[in-house]
Design a protein around this motif. Structure first.
Motif, mmCIF file in Angstrom:
data_model
loop_
_atom_site.group_PDB
_atom_site.id
_atom_site.type_symbol
_atom_site.label_atom_id
_atom_site.label_comp_id
_atom_site.label_asym_id
_atom_site.label_seq_id
_atom_site.Cartn_x
_atom_site.Cartn_y
_atom_site.Cartn_z
ATOM 1 N N VAL A 120 -30.390 64.451 -88.663
ATOM 2 C CA VAL A 120 -30.711 63.022 -88.639
ATOM 3 C C VAL A 120 -29.437 62.196 -88.796
ATOM 4 O O VAL A 120 -29.204 61.227 -88.067
ATOM 5 C CB VAL A 120 -31.719 62.665 -89.760
ATOM 6 N N VAL A 121 -28.597 62.595 -89.746
ATOM 7 C CA VAL A 121 -27.346 61.871 -90.001
ATOM 8 C C VAL A 121 -26.430 61.944 -88.789
ATOM 9 O O VAL A 121 -25.839 60.945 -88.362
ATOM 10 C CB VAL A 121 -26.642 62.448 -91.248
ATOM 11 N N GLU A 122 -26.325 63.149 -88.196
ATOM 12 C CA GLU A 122 -25.394 63.344 -87.088
ATOM 13 C C GLU A 122 -25.838 62.640 -85.817
ATOM 14 O O GLU A 122 -25.011 62.363 -84.942
ATOM 15 C CB GLU A 122 -25.204 64.843 -86.835
ATOM 16 N N SER A 123 -27.111 62.350 -85.681
ATOM 17 C CA SER A 123 -27.568 61.595 -84.516
ATOM 18 C C SER A 123 -27.551 60.090 -84.786
ATOM 19 O O SER A 123 -27.374 59.291 -83.858
ATOM 20 C CB SER A 123 -28.972 62.038 -84.102
ATOM 21 N N PHE A 124 -27.710 59.720 -86.063
ATOM 22 C CA PHE A 124 -27.775 58.300 -86.404
ATOM 23 C C PHE A 124 -26.441 57.595 -86.212
ATOM 24 O O PHE A 124 -26.382 56.533 -85.579
ATOM 25 C CB PHE A 124 -28.247 58.127 -87.859
ATOM 26 N N PHE A 125 -25.368 58.148 -86.745
ATOM 27 C CA PHE A 125 -24.106 57.419 -86.748
ATOM 28 C C PHE A 125 -23.544 57.138 -85.359
ATOM 29 O O PHE A 125 -23.176 55.998 -85.064
ATOM 30 C CB PHE A 125 -23.070 58.130 -87.631
ATOM 31 N N PRO A 126 -23.450 58.099 -84.445
ATOM 32 C CA PRO A 126 -22.909 57.779 -83.115
ATOM 33 C C PRO A 126 -23.715 56.697 -82.394
ATOM 34 O O PRO A 126 -23.141 55.762 -81.820
ATOM 35 C CB PRO A 126 -22.965 59.122 -82.384
ATOM 36 N N SER A 127 -25.046 56.806 -82.421
ATOM 37 C CA SER A 127 -25.880 55.799 -81.753
ATOM 38 C C SER A 127 -25.742 54.442 -82.419
ATOM 39 O O SER A 127 -25.661 53.401 -81.753
ATOM 40 C CB SER A 127 -27.354 56.238 -81.781
ATOM 41 N N SER A 128 -25.709 54.443 -83.743
ATOM 42 C CA SER A 128 -25.572 53.201 -84.497
ATOM 43 C C SER A 128 -24.246 52.516 -84.200
ATOM 44 O O SER A 128 -24.167 51.288 -84.114
ATOM 45 C CB SER A 128 -25.692 53.503 -85.998
ATOM 46 N N MET A 129 -23.184 53.302 -84.015
ATOM 47 C CA MET A 129 -21.866 52.725 -83.754
ATOM 48 C C MET A 129 -21.785 52.112 -82.366
ATOM 49 O O MET A 129 -21.168 51.063 -82.169
ATOM 50 C CB MET A 129 -20.782 53.787 -83.966
ATOM 51 N N VAL A 130 -22.413 52.744 -81.374
ATOM 52 C CA VAL A 130 -22.461 52.149 -80.031
ATOM 53 C C VAL A 130 -23.219 50.821 -80.084
ATOM 54 O O VAL A 130 -22.800 49.819 -79.483
ATOM 55 C CB VAL A 130 -23.117 53.122 -79.034
#
Length: 209
Positions: A183-193
């Motif tokens: 969950v963490v590893e998918s959240f941050f990249p998408s959130s940053m875009v």
């Protein structure tokens, strides 16, 4: 002095992340945004770095990013619900509390973070906001929020071609709680875009100054 020392450490780390090309692996690209990651040296997780050329001069971009109470960031950044000043240490160093809303369709509960933040200005015109977690007597863990911990992180704005700004963002956040790593590893990249998309719109909406 402890707060100032921690702030200085965070700013040195952040500058290093933006200038050291080694070890980064691209995990998400969208339009002009590139998000990369590598294992963190600060905690058992990853550090994420975003980079994009934002349309708008540095002053306008920085106006949207600068870490001040009642600033613009709370208005446009969907991941910042509240930003509170706890203590002003020096003109450029402060201790602040940031509140984030629930995310990832409610899987990630509301969090709060207490950080020392320092604003740095460099001779080439670069401006940065640098933060890392600290303890503060006025702000113990709050009911209704999971206390998260930011390790050296922030935003770096570099003057680029006329009316454009190179913006680096670095996140290495221990969200706390019992979140699955996936969950963490998918959240941050998408959130940053998404962060860059919202920043671009916020800069565009500002009047020229």
């Amino acid at each position: 002095m402890e707060y100032e020392d921690k702030a200085r450490f965070a700013s040195e780390r952040l500058l290093g992340y933006t200038k050291d090309p080694s070890g980064w692996k691209v995990c998400k690209k969208s339009n002009d945004v590139v998000v990369s990651w590598r294992p963190s040296q600060e905690y058992p997780g990853n550090v994420y770095k975003g980079e994009a050329l934002v349309n708008g001069g540095l002053l306008k971009v920085w106006e949207c990013l600068k870490p001040i109470p009642n600033g613009l960031r709370v208005k446009w950044d969907s991941n910042v619900k509240k930003f509170e000043l706890l203590q002003q240490i020096t003109e450029d160093v402060s201790v602040c509390r940031t509140v984030t809303p629930s995310a990832a369709m409610g899987i990630i509960s509301p969090r709060d973070f207490v950080d020392v933040i320092v604003v740095k200005k460099y001779e080439d015109g670069t401006v940065s906001s640098n933060a890392t977690n600290v303890l503060h007597s006025s702000c113990p863990p709050q009911p209704g929020f999971i206390r998260g911990f930011n390790h050296p992180c922030g935003c770096v704005c570099v003057p680029a071609e006329p009316n454009k700004t190179q913006v680096f963002t670095v996140f290495q956040t221990d969200l706390g709680g019992l979140l699955p790593r996936s969950v963490v590893e998918s959240f941050f990249p998408s959130s940053m875009v998404e962060f860059y998309s919202h920043l671009t719109k916020a800069v565009k909406s500002l009047k020229d100054f």
